[in-house]
Design a protein around this motif. Structure first.
Motif, PDB file in Angstrom:
ATOM      1  N   LEU A  62       0.870  -1.174   0.015  1.00 38.90           N
ATOM      2  CA  LEU A  62       0.037  -0.272   0.151  1.00 38.90           C
ATOM      3  C   LEU A  62       0.827   1.307   0.190  1.00 38.90           C
ATOM      4  O   LEU A  62       1.967   1.321   0.687  1.00 38.90           O
ATOM      5  N   GLY A  88      -3.734   4.484   0.915  1.00 40.37           N
ATOM      6  CA  GLY A  88      -4.071   2.996   0.631  1.00 40.37           C
ATOM      7  C   GLY A  88      -4.202   2.658  -0.605  1.00 40.37           C
ATOM      8  O   GLY A  88      -4.604   1.296  -0.901  1.00 40.37           O
ATOM      9  N   ARG A  89      -3.624   3.089  -1.635  1.00 42.24           N
ATOM     10  CA  ARG A  89      -3.614   2.620  -2.826  1.00 42.24           C
ATOM     11  C   ARG A  89      -2.609   1.351  -3.260  1.00 42.24           C
ATOM     12  O   ARG A  89      -1.453   1.742  -2.802  1.00 42.24           O
ATOM     13  N   PRO A  90      -3.160   0.422  -3.731  1.00 40.77           N
ATOM     14  CA  PRO A  90      -2.292  -0.758  -3.813  1.00 40.77           C
ATOM     15  C   PRO A  90      -1.588  -0.707  -4.844  1.00 40.77           C
ATOM     16  O   PRO A  90      -1.591  -0.174  -6.077  1.00 40.77           O
ATOM     17  N   LYS A 128      -1.585  -5.263   2.885  1.00 41.64           N
ATOM     18  CA  LYS A 128      -2.796  -4.791   3.392  1.00 41.64           C
ATOM     19  C   LYS A 128      -3.367  -5.568   4.723  1.00 41.64           C
ATOM     20  O   LYS A 128      -3.905  -5.020   5.414  1.00 41.64           O
TER      21      LYS A 128
END
Length: 472
Positions: free
Chosen positions: A295, A299-301, A365
């Motif tokens: 992440l 929180g963008r993977p 995550k």
């Protein structure tokens, strides 16, 4: 006590000045007797003096950056490591400076001799200064004031530096203010360990009033306040916390720096990456790269890249952090980890924009969600882009607890500056030589939480951490 502290500081500064002068004189000898004779247009007196002064200034700047003169504060091995890096960086810059003066590359041999001489001087100075410091100043006698959170783990960390700290007693806040105040005045220093805000504030004011040296563990809210902007619009002080991560200008210059550094580093390290890739492939015929979802900002993977250092089936039982003496690590992987080169493919992550050179290390995550059960604020680290190195990597360890790692990363976010990034990049070279910074978690841990079944840090203790963090 204040006079003693003043003398102590003057002594430390004096020892540092002696070292800088010795190494500057060594360069002056090389300059006057080698380089200034050989260059096409030799300098006159003032020019020679200026070159020597510039060397001393560069030496001082790098020594300040690496903390190389902090004898009595750092371990001797850390002081020596910092001084060696200071000498190498200073002499590399000076070599190119001399080459520019001569309008062509000069002989590197005198500079190599100077480097060896500087390192010998540094080692002798470190041990002599550390010996003198220990004779002049005994470890501080300290008292720890604590509440619900037991300070045993923290005490063990401090007692590793018996040359600097001597924890003689701990006292619980239930003993009452008057008894605690009386005890505090009997010691050289006090540690305020994770207390409720009101109690802590009263103790801080008492220490300030009576000039008692005070160490304290900051709460998350303290770190946010520390990074606030001071405003004087009224006759009442005002603090502004923007709480948005980096500004537009900071993001722009940070991204520009990331592109330049990652592109240059990929070009320089590409031959080494090719050799590493062949070694990984030839060992067990498995994939060269290890890809995993992590992440970054908000929180963008994204998929992070590493050279594979573990067996192909290392995570058949689920995701977990690397352990001490982990049997999943291959012989090739052990070498890569010891040299800290398994992370090199992340330069491509930086070039793509998923990561930055400096920032909080990206978490998985599932591990983030585990940490958030005990520390709801752990996602604060996602306010900025994940990094290859960072504040928590320089000043913490691989197995630093998530709560302390969060504090370190928040220090970076709330006190960010372009020069802080530069400093952390240089400081990263120092931690490459410190084994403890890459030590894995204990064999019973799946993550860095200290919640061994049946231990004092059980689910009940974890609940206290959550309650404490919520109260901030």
């Amino acid at each position: 006590m204040q006079i003693k502290e003043y003398i102590k500081r003057v002594t430390v500064y004096a020892m540092g000045i002696v070292l800088i002068i010795l190494m500057t004189l060594a360069f002056a000898y090389i300059w006057y007797n080698v380089y200034n004779i050989r260059i096409k247009l030799p300098f006159w007196r003032r020019g020679n003096i200026l070159v020597v002064i510039i060397y001393g200034i560069i030496l001082l700047l790098f020594s300040k950056m690496y903390g190389a003169l902090r004898v009595g504060y750092l371990k001797k091995i850390d002081v020596v490591t910092s001084l060696i890096l200071t000498v190498i960086c200073t002499n590399i810059i000076t070599y190119f400076q001399v080459s520019l003066i001569d309008r062509g590359l000069v002989s590197v041999r005198p500079m190599l001799v100077l480097t060896v001489l500087d390192i010998i001087i540094s080692i002798i100075w470190t041990f002599v200064s550390a010996w003198a410091y220990s004779k002049l100043y005994q470890p501080r006698k300290m008292l720890i004031v604590y509440g619900d959170q037991d300070p045993e783990d923290f005490m063990r960390k401090m007692m590793k530096r018996r040359d600097k700290f001597s924890i003689r007693e701990k006292i619980h806040i239930s003993e009452g203010e008057q008894i605690i105040y009386k005890k505090m005045r009997q010691y050289d220093a006090v540690v305020i360990w994770d207390l409720p805000a009101q109690v802590r504030n009263d103790l801080l004011k008492f220490c300030f009033s009576h000039s008692i040296r005070c160490y304290q563990t900051p709460k998350i809210s303290d770190i946010i306040i520390r990074g606030a902007e001071q405003m004087h619009m009224f006759d009442t002080p005002l603090l502004l916390s923007r709480n948005t991560g980096f500004t537009v200008e900071q993001r722009f210059f940070k991204r520009l720096t990331d592109i330049i550094i990652s592109a240059a580093a990929i070009i320089v390290t590409s031959p080494f990456m090719l050799i590493i890739a062949l070694c990984v492939k030839l060992y067990d015929r498995g994939p060269v790269f290890y890809k995993q979802e992590r992440l970054t900002t908000g929180g963008r993977p994204f998929m992070i890249y590493k050279f594979r250092s573990m067996r192909v089936d290392s995570e058949k039982k689920g995701a977990m952090l690397a352990k001490k003496n982990d049997d999943r690590v291959t012989p090739v992987g052990k070498v890569l980890r010891n040299l800290h080169v398994d992370e090199l493919p992340q330069l491509f992550n930086i070039l793509k924009g998923d990561m930055s050179v400096v920032g909080p290390r990206p978490e998985r995550k599932e591990i983030l969600k585990t940490y958030e059960k005990f520390i709801p604020e752990f996602h604060y680290r996602l306010k900025v882009k994940a990094g290859l190195t960072g504040y928590a990597q320089v000043y913490g360890k691989y197995n630093t607890t998530p709560y302390d790692k969060l504090k370190l990363d928040l220090f970076y976010i709330q006190n960010y500056s372009y020069w802080l990034d530069i400093k952390l990049m240089f400081m990263t070279f120092r931690i490459l030589f410190q084994k403890e910074t890459s030590e894995g978690v204990d064999s019973w841990q799946k993550n860095a939480l200290r919640n061994k079944p049946g231990s004092s840090f059980s689910q009940a203790a974890a609940a206290k951490v959550e309650e404490r963090s919520k109260g901030e």
